[in-house]
Design an enzyme around this catalytic site. Structure first.
Site, PDB file in Angstrom:
ATOM      1  N   SER A  38       0.855  -1.178   0.000  1.00  0.00           N
ATOM      2  CA  SER A  38       0.000   0.000   0.000  1.00  0.00           C
ATOM      3  C   SER A  38       0.894   1.232   0.000  1.00  0.00           C
ATOM      4  O   SER A  38       2.070   1.155   0.373  1.00  0.00           O
ATOM      5  CB  SER A  38      -0.882   0.003   1.256  1.00  0.00           C
ATOM      6  OG  SER A  38      -1.566   1.233   1.404  1.00  0.00           O
ATOM      7  N   TYR A  94      -2.399   0.256  10.626  1.00  0.00           N
ATOM      8  CA  TYR A  94      -2.351  -0.290   9.262  1.00  0.00           C
ATOM      9  C   TYR A  94      -1.036   0.088   8.585  1.00  0.00           C
ATOM     10  O   TYR A  94      -0.380  -0.751   7.957  1.00  0.00           O
ATOM     11  CB  TYR A  94      -3.541   0.232   8.464  1.00  0.00           C
ATOM     12  CG  TYR A  94      -3.602  -0.274   7.042  1.00  0.00           C
ATOM     13  CD1 TYR A  94      -3.889  -1.604   6.757  1.00  0.00           C
ATOM     14  CD2 TYR A  94      -3.381   0.590   5.961  1.00  0.00           C
ATOM     15  CE1 TYR A  94      -3.953  -2.067   5.453  1.00  0.00           C
ATOM     16  CE2 TYR A  94      -3.449   0.137   4.658  1.00  0.00           C
ATOM     17  CZ  TYR A  94      -3.728  -1.193   4.404  1.00  0.00           C
ATOM     18  OH  TYR A  94      -3.783  -1.641   3.113  1.00  0.00           O
TER      19      TYR A  94
END
Length: 266
Positions: free
Chosen positions: A137, A150
């Site tokens: 990501s 995250y």
């Protein structure tokens, strides 16, 4: 969509929804054989029926990446490319989020990724060829406030991928990352919802208005088909960059963020 003359067998985890499912379908439409694993058994029948109705070469089975018995199923399959795509997310201030929530994110996004990558690595080293692709990501390359759990898991995943790339290259095994920006798959929205299970503005010192500002940083979410098309393009290729950040606006955003860190003061 281009049809690849060099047909590959590609195993992808987390293919029950979102980018994973779209990529699995896209790869099969491009002529590849796809082994698509999903988190829950309830996701299997519909996906199998869809693949059958569309005439797609997709094998579907349940694989919860945190379940050792499920992970062991990969040993029984032969494939050319392994896409480590399954992930979860939690949001909230690091100073207050229950640490067990952070552990859960790391179990799925990092530790299970190691477990699965090791299985794939053994297969590929034995064949002296193969490729491991991690769906990371932009959160693995930059950090937003209140998205720390995250981001931390994806930063760890980046370190895993970079180390593996150097360690496996002498054995003919390729390793790469794909780093999506914010795409409208529902994943980000679910992350924000998770904090409501524990956050209470009456007892937590973090202001809800600050949490909302953090969420608004991801208010612009892109069409997921654009990311799916990029993943379908990159995953089967025999030669490409180690890291693929997409869309291009996100790549520029990450580079600017990292440059500013060298000048940042506290």
């Amino acid at each position: 969509m281009a049809i690849f003359s060099n047909k590959k067998t590609i195993l992808i985890t987390g293919a029950g929804s979102g980018l994973g499912k779209g990529t699995a379908i896209g790869l099969a439409r491009a002529g590849h054989r796809v082994i698509a694993t999903v988190e829950t058994i309830s996701q299997v029948p519909e996906f199998r029926e869809y693949a059958k109705s569309e005439g797609l070469d997709i094998e579907v089975f349940k694989l919860d990446v945190n379940n050792p018995l499920d992970r062991a199923q990969i040993e029984e399959h032969d494939f050319d490319i392994f896409v480590n795509n399954a992930a979860i997310g939690h949001t909230g201030p690091f100073a207050e989020i229950p640490v067990d929530n952070v552990r859960q994110v790391f179990e799925t996004n990092f530790f299970s990724s190691i477990e699965l990558a090791q299985i794939a690595a053994r297969k590929f080293v034995a064949k002296k060829k193969g490729k491991i692709v991690f769906t990371s990501s932009i959160a693995g390359l930059s950090v937003n406030p209140f998205l720390g759990p995250y981001c931390a898991s994806k930063h760890a995943l980046e370190a895993l991928a970079q180390a593996l790339q150097q360690e496996l290259e002498p054995y003919g095994v390729q390793v790469a990352t794909i780093n999506p920006g914010p795409f409208k798959t529902g994943f980000n929205d679910m992350m924000f919802e998770e904090k409501e299970k524990w956050y209470d503005e009456k007892t937590n010192f973090t202001k809800r208005s600050d949490l909302l500002k953090g969420e608004q940083m991801l208010a612009q979410q892109f069409d997921p088909q654009d990311m799916i098309d990029k993943m379908v393009e990159i995953i089967p290729q025999d030669k490409h960059h180690f890291r693929t950040v997409w869309p291009e606006a996100s790549e520029q955003q990450v580079k600017e963020y990292q440059a500013k860190l060298w000048e940042q003061e506290i």
